[in-house]
Enzyme design. Sequence first.
Site, PDB file in Angstrom:
ATOM      1  N   LYS A  42      15.592  14.320 -44.500  1.00 20.68           N
ATOM      2  CA  LYS A  42      14.942  15.222 -43.851  1.00 20.68           C
ATOM      3  C   LYS A  42      13.389  14.797 -43.738  1.00 20.68           C
ATOM      4  CE  LYS A  42      17.215  17.246 -42.175  1.00 20.68           C
ATOM      5  NZ  LYS A  42      18.200  16.615 -41.371  1.00 20.68           N
ATOM      6  N   SER A  43      13.169  13.554 -43.988  1.00 14.83           N
ATOM      7  CA  SER A  43      11.732  13.075 -44.183  1.00 14.83           C
ATOM      8  C   SER A  43      11.360  12.104 -42.689  1.00 14.83           C
ATOM      9  CB  SER A  43      11.402  12.284 -45.076  1.00 14.83           C
ATOM     10  OG  SER A  43      12.060  12.633 -46.549  1.00 14.83           O
ATOM     11  N   THR A  45      13.928  10.301 -41.124  1.00 12.27           N
ATOM     12  CA  THR A  45      15.041   9.149 -41.219  1.00 12.27           C
ATOM     13  C   THR A  45      15.371   8.754 -39.903  1.00 12.27           C
ATOM     14  OG1 THR A  45      15.704  10.339 -43.110  1.00 12.27           O
ATOM     15  CG2 THR A  45      16.943   8.267 -42.312  1.00 12.27           C
ATOM     16  N   HIS A 105      18.957   6.585 -48.844  1.00 14.78           N
ATOM     17  CA  HIS A 105      18.490   7.428 -49.443  1.00 14.78           C
ATOM     18  C   HIS A 105      18.457   7.353 -51.165  1.00 14.78           C
ATOM     19  CE1 HIS A 105      18.343   9.730 -46.058  1.00 14.78           C
ATOM     20  NE2 HIS A 105      19.439  10.293 -45.978  1.00 14.78           N
ATOM     21  N   ARG A 127       7.787  12.909 -46.901  1.00 14.34           N
ATOM     22  CA  ARG A 127       7.027  13.863 -45.892  1.00 14.34           C
ATOM     23  C   ARG A 127       6.733  15.189 -46.866  1.00 14.34           C
ATOM     24  NH1 ARG A 127      10.529  17.037 -41.505  1.00 14.34           N
ATOM     25  NH2 ARG A 127       9.071  18.104 -40.311  1.00 14.34           N
ATOM     26  N   GLY A 258      10.289  18.941 -35.400  1.00 13.26           N
ATOM     27  CA  GLY A 258       9.501  17.671 -35.547  1.00 13.26           C
ATOM     28  C   GLY A 258       8.166  18.004 -35.518  1.00 13.26           C
TER      29      GLY A 258
HETATM   30  P1  A3P Z   1      12.400  19.317 -38.645  1.00 11.41           P
HETATM   31  O1  A3P Z   1      13.672  19.889 -39.075  1.00 11.41           O
HETATM   32  O2  A3P Z   1      11.150  19.797 -39.447  1.00 11.41           O
HETATM   33  O3  A3P Z   1      12.279  19.562 -37.275  1.00 11.41           O
HETATM   34  P2  A3P Z   1      15.701  13.222 -41.204  1.00 11.41           P
HETATM   35  O4  A3P Z   1      16.171  12.323 -39.930  1.00 11.41           O
HETATM   36  O5  A3P Z   1      15.567  12.521 -42.227  1.00 11.41           O
HETATM   37  O6  A3P Z   1      17.003  14.232 -41.248  1.00 11.41           O
HETATM   38  O7  A3P Z   1      14.759  14.220 -40.690  1.00 11.41           O
HETATM   39  C1  A3P Z   1      14.876  15.364 -39.829  1.00 11.41           C
HETATM   40  C2  A3P Z   1      13.477  15.852 -39.445  1.00 11.41           C
HETATM   41  O8  A3P Z   1      12.804  14.934 -38.456  1.00 11.41           O
HETATM   42  C3  A3P Z   1      13.631  17.082 -38.657  1.00 11.41           C
HETATM   43  O9  A3P Z   1      12.488  17.627 -38.879  1.00 11.41           O
HETATM   44  C4  A3P Z   1      13.612  16.591 -37.048  1.00 11.41           C
HETATM   45  O10 A3P Z   1      13.222  17.610 -36.041  1.00 11.41           O
HETATM   46  C5  A3P Z   1      12.558  15.658 -37.076  1.00 11.41           C
HETATM   47  N1  A3P Z   1      12.619  14.498 -36.331  1.00 11.41           N
HETATM   48  C6  A3P Z   1      13.776  13.751 -35.601  1.00 11.41           C
HETATM   49  N2  A3P Z   1      13.389  13.096 -34.661  1.00 11.41           N
HETATM   50  C7  A3P Z   1      12.110  13.123 -34.718  1.00 11.41           C
HETATM   51  C8  A3P Z   1      11.253  12.521 -33.735  1.00 11.41           C
HETATM   52  N3  A3P Z   1      11.474  11.479 -32.832  1.00 11.41           N
HETATM   53  N4  A3P Z   1       9.816  12.634 -34.049  1.00 11.41           N
HETATM   54  C9  A3P Z   1       9.442  13.540 -34.977  1.00 11.41           C
HETATM   55  N5  A3P Z   1      10.232  14.163 -35.960  1.00 11.41           N
HETATM   56  C10 A3P Z   1      11.452  13.852 -35.623  1.00 11.41           C
END
Ligand code: A3P
Length: 292
Positions: A42-43, A45, A105, A127, A258
């Site tokens: 959730k950072s 990725t 991870h 994050r 995001g």
């Molecule tokens: P939120 O849940 O705060 O919206 P991961 O990919 O590590 O699982 O992280 C998911 C997080 O990255 C989610 O955050 C998602 O919405 C966000 N995310 C995915 N694609 C993105 C992008 N292109 N730009 C910015 N944030 C993005």
Amino acid sequence: LVSQMYQFEGSWQTQALLQGIVNCQKHFEANESDVILSTLPKSGTTWLKALLFALINRHKFPVSGNHPLLVTNPHSLVPFLEGDYYVSPDVNFSELPSPRLIQTHIPYHLLPVSVKRSSCKIVYCCRSPKDTFVSLWHFGRKLAPEETAGYPIETAVEAFCQGKFIGGPFWDLVLEYWYESRKNPDKVLFITYEELKKQTEVEIKRIAEFIGCGFAAEEEVSEIVKLCSFESLSSLEVNRQGKLPIIGIESNAFFRKGEIGGWRDTLSESLAEVIDKTTEEKLGGSGLKFSC
Ligand code: A3P
């Protein structure tokens, strides 16, 4: 769910990921030219998988053309080290074109020895703890609505602060990469979701330089940033519909808001304070700070 995680040598993992970690520790051989993307879940990725894929392959797949990211979810374009090693202990990444881009991870101290020994590059992104927690909270509720129903957010915050977070403890394991990046800046590049969001072009140029594929033209940079933006990726059909192969997670689960500071919609002030207090205790004196 916390009840489905195990503590293994200083980190919390699911049984499947643990198996994958042990398998890749035994069998994975890093190449000098590998680029390893490391994050906690959730950072950002998914975003970085897209950015790095577009960056590394920009001569093979010009961004203005019929780009693979337009028709394939970023998770299907970039292998997941411990995930793939869980599915098959004999997985072989040797077919991947060089430089290989691989995501993980795995905490720094549990990385396969060859990753640390070879001169491959590690891009580490973290994050803000409150946004990471909130993002996982919503992800969990979307993926497993029945199991998570009735699970109080207060209990989840408490568990998070005790370190029980998939791939956690959050602070200790972020710090490992932080210190490693200070000690060995040619090996580990430490970036944050917040900086990447605020100044994507600056950060992507920094990443390009670090992995040794600097840009010749400014337009290339802005085209990649645009292609991989939240608005662009989240609106593509391939990322809105269907499930990811093998892990079976809905493709759209990786795109929620995001934003920076989105935790405000979910966490009360007092729960935010609980996380802030842990952050202060854990990061104090390290030089690492989060802006939200
Ligand atoms: P939120 O849940 O705060 O919206 P991961 O990919 O590590 O699982 O992280 C998911 C997080 O990255 C989610 O955050 C998602 O919405 C966000 N995310 C995915 N694609 C993105 C992008 N292109 N730009 C910015 N944030 C993005």
